[in-house]
Design a protein around this motif. Structure first.
Motif, short mmCIF file in Angstrom:
data_model
loop_
_atom_site.label_atom_id
_atom_site.label_comp_id
_atom_site.label_asym_id
_atom_site.label_seq_id
_atom_site.Cartn_x
_atom_site.Cartn_y
_atom_site.Cartn_z
N LEU A 1 0.83 -1.20 0.00
CA LEU A 1 0.00 0.00 0.00
C LEU A 1 0.86 1.25 0.00
O LEU A 1 0.59 2.21 -0.74
N GLU A 2 1.92 1.28 0.79
CA GLU A 2 2.81 2.43 0.81
C GLU A 2 3.46 2.65 -0.55
O GLU A 2 3.60 3.80 -1.00
N LEU A 3 3.83 1.59 -1.24
CA LEU A 3 4.41 1.74 -2.57
C LEU A 3 3.39 2.27 -3.57
O LEU A 3 3.71 3.10 -4.43
N LEU A 4 2.15 1.82 -3.45
CA LEU A 4 1.10 2.32 -4.34
C LEU A 4 0.82 3.81 -4.08
O LEU A 4 0.64 4.59 -5.02
N PHE B 1 1.80 9.68 -5.52
CA PHE B 1 2.40 10.97 -5.22
C PHE B 1 3.61 11.30 -6.10
O PHE B 1 4.09 12.44 -6.08
N SER B 2 4.12 10.35 -6.84
CA SER B 2 5.39 10.55 -7.54
C SER B 2 5.35 11.67 -8.58
O SER B 2 6.36 12.30 -8.84
N THR C 1 -8.93 8.89 -9.83
CA THR C 1 -8.77 7.62 -10.54
C THR C 1 -7.61 6.80 -9.98
O THR C 1 -7.68 5.57 -9.98
N GLU C 2 -6.57 7.47 -9.51
CA GLU C 2 -5.47 6.74 -8.88
C GLU C 2 -5.93 6.11 -7.57
O GLU C 2 -5.60 4.95 -7.29
N LEU C 3 -6.69 6.86 -6.79
CA LEU C 3 -7.24 6.30 -5.55
C LEU C 3 -8.18 5.13 -5.85
O LEU C 3 -8.16 4.11 -5.14
N GLU C 4 -8.97 5.26 -6.89
CA GLU C 4 -9.87 4.17 -7.28
C GLU C 4 -9.09 2.94 -7.70
O GLU C 4 -9.50 1.81 -7.42
N THR D 1 -0.33 7.12 3.65
CA THR D 1 -0.14 8.44 3.07
C THR D 1 0.80 9.27 3.94
O THR D 1 1.70 9.95 3.43
N SER D 2 0.63 9.21 5.23
CA SER D 2 1.51 9.92 6.15
C SER D 2 2.95 9.43 6.03
O SER D 2 3.88 10.24 5.99
N THR D 3 3.12 8.13 5.95
CA THR D 3 4.46 7.56 5.81
C THR D 3 5.12 8.04 4.53
O THR D 3 6.30 8.43 4.52
N VAL D 4 4.37 8.05 3.44
CA VAL D 4 4.92 8.49 2.15
C VAL D 4 5.24 9.98 2.18
O VAL D 4 6.30 10.41 1.71
#
Length: 146
Positions: A37-40, A45-46, A53-56, A82-85
């Motif tokens: 999940l963190e990688l996604l 965010f990259s 659509t990215e969240l979906e 999200t906080s970690t990223v």
């Protein structure tokens, strides 16, 4: 007494251990799911923008893999991921450290083989994949294969 009570609820909820299969509530499995999940989220965010659509696409990934368990939920873990990223993006070499940490946590070969493809799907969900997203996906591919 507590063990009988627990066993009764495990049976009722279909959480009984299956020989040879990791428990869906196994802490190591949950840690791998959280790392994916963190990688996604890092992929989302990259490029500096976040789209619905990215969240979906992340939500669809969760649904396809059926990783929601009584103790782990992709949608509930999204906030902490999200906080970690965001914290990683604020530190020099933080994203590289996030990727290295994920690589050490994600140990299942099948999961390692699908991480880059999942990131690619998130990046392309908004209809474009820019240079920053391509560079991130290339880093994920170097780390996990793909």
């Amino acid at each position: 007494m507590l063990e009988r009570f627990k066993a009764g609820y495990e049976h009722l909820l279909g959480l009984e251990p299956v020989p040879g299969v990791d428990s869906p509530t196994d802490p190591a499995t949950e840690a791998q799911h959280r790392a994916v999940l963190e990688l996604l989220v890092a992929t989302m965010f990259s490029d500096g923008t976040v789209s619905a659509t990215e969240l979906e696409e992340i939500d669809a990934f969760s649904g396809e893999h059926q990783w929601d368990t009584p103790t782990f939920s992709f949608s509930q873990a999204l906030g902490s991921a999200t906080s970690t990223v965001r914290n990683a993006r604020d530190r020099e070499d933080g994203i590289d450290a996030l990727l290295a940490q994920a690589s050490s946590v994600i140990t299942e070969p099948e999961l390692r083989a699908t991480v880059a493809a999942a990131c690619r799907l998130v990046a392309s969900a908004d209809g474009t994949t820019d240079d920053a997203e391509s560079a991130w996906i290339a880093a994920v591919e170097r780390t996990f294969g793909g």
